[in-house]
Design a protein around this motif. Sequence first.
Motif, PDB file in Angstrom:
ATOM      1  N   PRO A  32      27.798  43.970  41.849  1.00  0.00           N
ATOM      2  CA  PRO A  32      28.241  42.842  41.109  1.00  0.00           C
ATOM      3  C   PRO A  32      28.266  43.150  39.410  1.00  0.00           C
ATOM      4  O   PRO A  32      27.517  43.903  39.048  1.00  0.00           O
ATOM      5  CB  PRO A  32      27.275  41.554  41.370  1.00  0.00           C
ATOM      6  N   LEU A  33      29.480  42.757  38.873  1.00  0.00           N
ATOM      7  CA  LEU A  33      29.227  43.049  37.492  1.00  0.00           C
ATOM      8  C   LEU A  33      30.068  41.685  36.799  1.00  0.00           C
ATOM      9  O   LEU A  33      31.061  41.646  37.006  1.00  0.00           O
ATOM     10  CB  LEU A  33      30.077  43.993  37.101  1.00  0.00           C
ATOM     11  N   SER A  44      34.040  38.795  34.857  1.00  0.00           N
ATOM     12  CA  SER A  44      33.683  39.596  36.226  1.00  0.00           C
ATOM     13  C   SER A  44      34.676  40.884  36.280  1.00  0.00           C
ATOM     14  O   SER A  44      35.835  40.844  35.777  1.00  0.00           O
ATOM     15  CB  SER A  44      34.111  38.595  37.548  1.00  0.00           C
ATOM     16  N   LEU A  45      33.875  41.819  36.921  1.00  0.00           N
ATOM     17  CA  LEU A  45      35.115  42.920  37.227  1.00  0.00           C
ATOM     18  C   LEU A  45      36.229  42.868  37.676  1.00  0.00           C
ATOM     19  O   LEU A  45      37.300  43.360  37.460  1.00  0.00           O
ATOM     20  CB  LEU A  45      34.119  44.001  38.004  1.00  0.00           C
ATOM     21  N   ILE A 106      37.969  49.763  18.871  1.00  0.00           N
ATOM     22  CA  ILE A 106      38.012  49.918  20.508  1.00  0.00           C
ATOM     23  C   ILE A 106      38.955  48.952  20.901  1.00  0.00           C
ATOM     24  O   ILE A 106      38.797  47.835  20.826  1.00  0.00           O
ATOM     25  CB  ILE A 106      36.800  49.886  20.883  1.00  0.00           C
ATOM     26  N   PRO A 107      40.143  49.304  21.394  1.00  0.00           N
ATOM     27  CA  PRO A 107      41.217  48.289  22.046  1.00  0.00           C
ATOM     28  C   PRO A 107      40.975  47.845  23.261  1.00  0.00           C
ATOM     29  O   PRO A 107      41.921  47.408  23.959  1.00  0.00           O
ATOM     30  CB  PRO A 107      42.564  49.293  21.954  1.00  0.00           C
ATOM     31  N   TYR A 108      39.731  47.873  23.959  1.00  0.00           N
ATOM     32  CA  TYR A 108      39.429  47.420  25.266  1.00  0.00           C
ATOM     33  C   TYR A 108      38.101  46.715  25.498  1.00  0.00           C
ATOM     34  O   TYR A 108      37.746  46.637  24.403  1.00  0.00           O
ATOM     35  CB  TYR A 108      39.285  48.548  26.220  1.00  0.00           C
ATOM     36  N   PRO A 109      38.195  45.930  26.441  1.00  0.00           N
ATOM     37  CA  PRO A 109      36.962  44.905  26.354  1.00  0.00           C
ATOM     38  C   PRO A 109      35.652  45.546  26.293  1.00  0.00           C
ATOM     39  O   PRO A 109      35.585  46.789  27.184  1.00  0.00           O
ATOM     40  CB  PRO A 109      36.965  44.260  27.682  1.00  0.00           C
ATOM     41  N   VAL A 110      34.635  45.177  25.629  1.00  0.00           N
ATOM     42  CA  VAL A 110      33.110  45.948  25.655  1.00  0.00           C
ATOM     43  C   VAL A 110      32.342  44.719  26.324  1.00  0.00           C
ATOM     44  O   VAL A 110      32.286  43.429  25.289  1.00  0.00           O
ATOM     45  CB  VAL A 110      32.927  46.280  24.261  1.00  0.00           C
ATOM     46  N   LEU A 111      31.695  44.966  27.395  1.00  0.00           N
ATOM     47  CA  LEU A 111      30.883  44.199  27.932  1.00  0.00           C
ATOM     48  C   LEU A 111      29.437  44.547  27.478  1.00  0.00           C
ATOM     49  O   LEU A 111      29.392  45.460  26.974  1.00  0.00           O
ATOM     50  CB  LEU A 111      30.845  43.813  29.379  1.00  0.00           C
TER      51      LEU A 111
END
Length: 167
Positions: A32-33, A44-45, A106-111
């Motif tokens: 799970p993430l 959620s992933l 950074i052009p992507y999601p950072v969780l």
Amino acid sequence: MRAWHRKLILLLALLAFGPGAPAAANAWDLPPLVLPDLQGRRHSLYDWHGKVILLNFWASWCGPCLTELPHLAEFQRRYGSRGLQVIGVGLDNPRKLANVARTLEIPYPVLHSPVEQATALLQQWGDRAGVLPYTVVIGRDGRLVFSRVGVFDEEAFAAIVAPLLEP
């Protein structure tokens, strides 16, 4: 390590874990993430199902991570339209992560994950030693394709991820 050694290792990994080979996990049978992004929204992933996911665990204090991040950003810019989704999972203070993300654009999601849960999270995803950076590649079908401790460079991308982006 000689260049041909690295290429051989990457080729063997692709043959062992790549398309057409037995997958390490059933489709979307992954750990799970569910984590917040730097703006506080939970993800959620599975939000990115149908994409080739390059899941990268990192921290602001990790020198090799900071070396790797511009490459990951470039992968997202170049291949996002072809179905790639890079997702960063910062194992650090969110303020420090946000500073790095802003500085490097950074052009992507950072969780982010609480630091006290970092070791358990890394172990869930197969990084038993808890070494950063750590990268996991997930195919469009949700199957774990590859995982690696250390910098995920152009050579690894070409051998592992690029074939998954082919139509």
